[in-house]
Write a protein that holds these residues in place. Sequence first.
Motif, PDB file in Angstrom:
ATOM      1  N   LEU A 938       0.851  -1.190   0.000  1.00 49.73           N
ATOM      2  CA  LEU A 938       0.000   0.000   0.000  1.00 49.73           C
ATOM      3  C   LEU A 938       0.884   1.236   0.000  1.00 49.73           C
ATOM      4  O   LEU A 938       1.910   1.267   0.690  1.00 49.73           O
ATOM      5  N   ARG A 939       0.463   2.214  -0.768  1.00 50.92           N
ATOM      6  CA  ARG A 939       1.181   3.479  -0.737  1.00 50.92           C
ATOM      7  C   ARG A 939       0.161   4.602  -0.674  1.00 50.92           C
ATOM      8  O   ARG A 939      -0.814   4.591  -1.429  1.00 50.92           O
ATOM      9  N   VAL A 940       0.389   5.498   0.234  1.00 50.04           N
ATOM     10  CA  VAL A 940      -0.523   6.617   0.372  1.00 50.04           C
ATOM     11  C   VAL A 940       0.283   7.892   0.203  1.00 50.04           C
ATOM     12  O   VAL A 940       1.296   8.081   0.875  1.00 50.04           O
ATOM     13  N   GLU A 941      -0.141   8.739  -0.742  1.00 51.76           N
ATOM     14  CA  GLU A 941       0.548  10.014  -0.915  1.00 51.76           C
ATOM     15  C   GLU A 941      -0.368  11.108  -0.415  1.00 51.76           C
ATOM     16  O   GLU A 941      -1.487  11.250  -0.881  1.00 51.76           O
ATOM     17  N   THR A 942       0.085  11.831   0.558  1.00 55.15           N
ATOM     18  CA  THR A 942      -0.770  12.881   1.109  1.00 55.15           C
ATOM     19  C   THR A 942      -0.292  14.230   0.629  1.00 55.15           C
ATOM     20  O   THR A 942       0.850  14.387   0.192  1.00 55.15           O
ATOM     21  N   ASP A 943      -1.180  15.151   0.743  1.00 60.81           N
ATOM     22  CA  ASP A 943      -0.884  16.517   0.317  1.00 60.81           C
ATOM     23  C   ASP A 943      -0.860  17.385   1.568  1.00 60.81           C
ATOM     24  O   ASP A 943      -1.893  17.599   2.195  1.00 60.81           O
ATOM     25  N   PRO A 944       0.337  17.845   1.953  1.00 64.35           N
ATOM     26  CA  PRO A 944       0.408  18.614   3.200  1.00 64.35           C
ATOM     27  C   PRO A 944      -0.452  19.868   3.147  1.00 64.35           C
ATOM     28  O   PRO A 944      -0.868  20.380   4.183  1.00 64.35           O
ATOM     29  N   ALA A 945      -0.747  20.363   1.935  1.00 64.84           N
ATOM     30  CA  ALA A 945      -1.540  21.585   1.842  1.00 64.84           C
ATOM     31  C   ALA A 945      -3.025  21.287   2.038  1.00 64.84           C
ATOM     32  O   ALA A 945      -3.767  22.117   2.514  1.00 64.84           O
ATOM     33  N   ASP A 946      -3.433  20.083   1.651  1.00 63.35           N
ATOM     34  CA  ASP A 946      -4.845  19.753   1.806  1.00 63.35           C
ATOM     35  C   ASP A 946      -4.951  18.338   2.368  1.00 63.35           C
ATOM     36  O   ASP A 946      -4.812  17.351   1.656  1.00 63.35           O
ATOM     37  N   MET A 952      -4.112   7.020  -3.179  1.00 62.48           N
ATOM     38  CA  MET A 952      -3.838   5.732  -2.569  1.00 62.48           C
ATOM     39  C   MET A 952      -3.588   4.709  -3.654  1.00 62.48           C
ATOM     40  O   MET A 952      -4.312   4.667  -4.654  1.00 62.48           O
ATOM     41  N   THR A 953      -2.550   3.896  -3.487  1.00 66.86           N
ATOM     42  CA  THR A 953      -2.282   2.824  -4.439  1.00 66.86           C
ATOM     43  C   THR A 953      -2.192   1.524  -3.664  1.00 66.86           C
ATOM     44  O   THR A 953      -1.464   1.438  -2.675  1.00 66.86           O
ATOM     45  N   VAL A 954      -2.978   0.549  -4.100  1.00 68.40           N
ATOM     46  CA  VAL A 954      -2.973  -0.744  -3.423  1.00 68.40           C
ATOM     47  C   VAL A 954      -2.593  -1.797  -4.433  1.00 68.40           C
ATOM     48  O   VAL A 954      -3.056  -1.765  -5.571  1.00 68.40           O
ATOM     49  N   ALA A 955      -1.735  -2.711  -4.005  1.00 65.76           N
ATOM     50  CA  ALA A 955      -1.320  -3.766  -4.925  1.00 65.76           C
ATOM     51  C   ALA A 955      -1.298  -5.099  -4.206  1.00 65.76           C
ATOM     52  O   ALA A 955      -0.898  -5.186  -3.046  1.00 65.76           O
ATOM     53  N   SER A 956      -1.769  -6.137  -4.922  1.00 64.58           N
ATOM     54  CA  SER A 956      -1.654  -7.492  -4.392  1.00 64.58           C
ATOM     55  C   SER A 956      -1.745  -8.444  -5.574  1.00 64.58           C
ATOM     56  O   SER A 956      -2.021  -8.021  -6.697  1.00 64.58           O
TER      57      SER A 956
END
Lengths: 1012, 165
Positions: A938-946, A952-956
């Motif tokens: 799992l990878r989550v990229e957040t935006d510090p401004a918002d 979100m990227t999920v892989a299996s």
Amino acid sequence: MALSGMRGLSVFISDVRNCQNKEQERLRVDKELGNIRTRFKNEKGLTPYEKKKYVWKMLYIYMLGYDVDFGHMEAVSLISAPKYPEKQVGYIVTSCLLNENHDFLRLAINTVRNDIIGRNETFQCLALTLVGNIGGREFAESLAPDVQKLLLSSSCRPLVRKKAALCLLRLFRKNPDVVNVDGWSDQMAQLLDERDLGVLTSSMSLLVALVSNNHDTYWSCLPKCVKILERLARNQDIPQEYTYYGIPSPWLQVKTMRALQYFPTVEDPNTRRSLFEVLQRILMGTDVVKNVNKNNASHAVLFEALALVMHLDAEKEMMSQCVALLGKFIAVREPNIRYLGLENMTRMLMVTDVQDIIKRHQAQIITSLKDPDISIRRRALDLLYGMCDVSNAKDIVEELLQYLSSADFAMREELSLKIAILSEKFAPDLSWYVDVILQLIDKAGDFVSDDIWFRVVQFVTNNEDLQPYAALKAREYLDKPAVHETMVKVSAYILGEYSHLLARRPGCNPKEIFSVMHEKLPSVSTPTVSILLSSYAKILMHTQPPDPELQSQIWAIFNKYGSCIDVELQQRAVEYIELSRKGAALMDILAEMPKFPERQSALIKKAENSEADTAEQSAMKLRAQQQNSNALVVTDQHPANGPSTVSQLSLVKVPAMSNVDGESPDPAVTEANGTLTVVDPPFEDLLGPMAIEGPPSATAEAEHIQASGLAGVPNAGEALAIAPVEDQMNTVQPIGNIAERFHALCLKDSGVLYEDPYIQIGIKAEWRAPHGRLVLFLGNKNTSPLVSVQALILPPAHLKLELSLVPETIPPRAQVQCPLEVVNLRPSRDVAVLDFSYKFSSHAVNVKLRLPALLNKFLQPIQVSGEEFFPQWRSLSGPPLKLQEVVRGVRPMPLLEMANLFNSYRLMVCPGLDPNPNNLVASTTFYSESTRAMLCLLRVETDPADRTQLRMTVASGDPTLTFELKEFIKEQLVSIPLVARPPAPVPPQPQPTIPPSPSATSDPGALLAGLL
Amino acid sequence: MIKAVIVMNDQGKPRLVKFYSFQAVEKQHELIRSIYGVLCSRANNVSNFIKVDSLFGPDARLVYKTFATLYFIFVFDSSENELAMLDLMQVFVETLDKCFHNVCELDIIFNFNKVHSILDEIILGGQVLETNSSEVAKAAEEISKMEKHANSVTLVPSISGWSNR
């Protein structure tokens, strides 16, 4: 031998001693006080020596118990005397006579401070002793820093420093807000290296005070404490004069182990091992010897070690070793050891797992009830009370009952209360409970409070099976030659209600019952007479066809009391005679009492309250609290703010009485008759503590429901998605928020799933790969059984669920465990639902509860390194195995919190894998029958401004799994504030209860309730 | 914390009273009377412990020991170890014995001031200060020396006659 060196003082003391009686002593003392007063008035002519002498005399007089309300100024002024003897008197007498808020102390502060910071050690000691003994706020404000300096000073003698340590302790204890101990952990750790045993002992006491206040700060002291313990107990590395009867400073050992009990655990494995080694040595190496003092000292250490072992939650083996030791102690000759053995066993009860081992000593503990020492008998009673549970209640309660006849008068009240509580709490069956309480009343009626017999009546009324038995027992007790008045009350009540159930038995026809009751009448007090009169009326009503002879007998009595001077009796008699002339109508009016609504026992409540009030939070208590909070199902929990039970007996229905007066059944007269209930003391008593807290009016009820409905609004949407399916009958309100409980259980494996005033459903789960085992704990909170219990599982397609048999009836106060086996077949985020229903008196309750067998329960967190992660990540190149989505409307939360959230859902966050600090990377393994173990990334990229959006990227390796997991995580991120779900169709409407209609007046139960 | 140290004789007469949390004098004597009432009804060969919640608040305990005609009594809360308190009492008594050479009730009556200063060397503010009785005796010795020194300066006559009682 040196004497006080003051002739006048010695003469005065011997004069007082020679007084023949208290009166002479008072005269002598008054004379002396007068003398001192005059001498103090003319202070100029007073030498310091004389002043000193008089102040000592004042202290002596004070000790004898006479108020000395003058001369305080003189005592305080001696503190500033230049010479030691005067100064010493000033300090000692001031610390005895004045309390911390005395104004004169303020006058002395400067002198005290000068003595503390001065060079004269003896003055320093005097000043520190005064401040330590008094510990006032102003002292703390102006002196604490100086005292701290003295404690740390390397140039001071140990004599001064040890006093400074305790002085500081006292100031800190009394004024924790004033004495600044920030940053003291280093100094404290340093002080623990001290070689002088006196300073070390005082410092250890100081540490105990600091640690008990805030253990976090003093972690660094923990290993040092263990070192000190090793040094004393193992190496015996200590100056000779600090061994006490061959034991290396027992006080320091005890204090050190006390300090260790304030740390929640010992984490470092090495320290833990060393500590356990020492403890083991103490536990095994202590023998009972001949010398009493040596015995005391070695056992002081031993008992403290036991307490520490308990606190540390040692391995079971060590615990059972401790219990074995205690078992040995409670049988030794030395009474002190017996006493402490029992006391520590009682404490040990808080440790789980050892109860069974303690039970093995039951016989010996029971023997201790006959110990010659009342202190020991009391401890034995406490222990038996504490160790009692369903399995041994019969034995213990019966022993206590037997003991009651021989117990000290001083203990009987407590003993009676304990018997009553235990028999109620742990009754294996209700007839046994009735037996016990009746025996209790028989043996110690004087100590049986009304609460206790009210409770019996309540149980009997609510359990039909019990009624003939109770009536028979009551009948038997009344046959005894000398019957306690409380027995007359309870028997008369029960026989009045239920003696007709015995009619076929010999000696139990209405006439016989009446005459055995009536025999008691001349010897009882007015409140009991009124109960007897009511019972007569009931007997009359139950005798069908009427027996003219009995009728005339009873009427004669009613007639006699119809002119009784006591208003209450008179009124009763007049009413009953009128009622009984109504013939068949009597049946309706005097019908059996309806069931009481369930409520917590007043006794148990009282017992709980008294246990709850504690002044100081000892380590053991903190521990006990922690354990309570983990308790899965508390069978006897009172709904904190649960809705009051709806009663059929609300006071509104009083119009019953209007029939009596021959008026029309007009609801308007309600009020006038309502007062009747109030002037009815005996039965008001009866109903008061045990009966109905019924709502005073229907509007109040409606308001209540409305209020609880409003409270539920924030969660209304979700709550209703699974809300109890309320049918018209169902007015049972759940306690606590069902949705919140469910959410909590998604993250942990045990807790309460559902609770209402009657039942509590607890859950405990274990998960292994695709398998899960849940246990449902169904706890009946009532004193009557729950019936028609049904639990159905509505499984989603991806789960295989097997619920073991759920019994149809849950006995009173019992808890039933129902295991539930779960197998996860394939990935899905659907939820299993438990359809649960039961009946209780007139309530049929049906709730649908989501079971916390969610997707995340089948995850196993796994830590992956960069070398493992990236090849996998790349190999899962795109949809459907790798899915990406921009999620909006996320509940804003700091990154750390989000990481914690993932971790709690068993998605292990792997820090450092993503170079961007605003991103999170997590990994886990998913288990199901179809996918087997499958790695998920799992990878989550957040935006510090918002913070409300993220990518979100999920892989299996499985497309369904990827999709379901992505959706699941999304739900968790979005749904926490519960905004995502559409509101359910029916918000919890305030359900107006049916207003008391005129027809209610024909309800016989209501009529009687009104009557009483 | 130690709440009080009381020495009284078998008639209930107080010989030393020291409260570490202030009590008004009437309250002190009510407590002493109640304690005496409990103690005098206790047999020999029983334990030295009594719970005194009713007198001193929750969790209060009391240890006592009889020495000849005297009861020594320590009252304390649950933060102290009962047996350790008993040991401390023994230290106190042994120290008195050292300072008065075979201490008896009379010594304590006529030297109550000195007994106070000895106690101050053992317990401070309700906490154990020193447990080594020779250390305590040494400190007490220093104190009497200083007193004597000062007394000789003020030329107060010594009254050796009392010492034989």
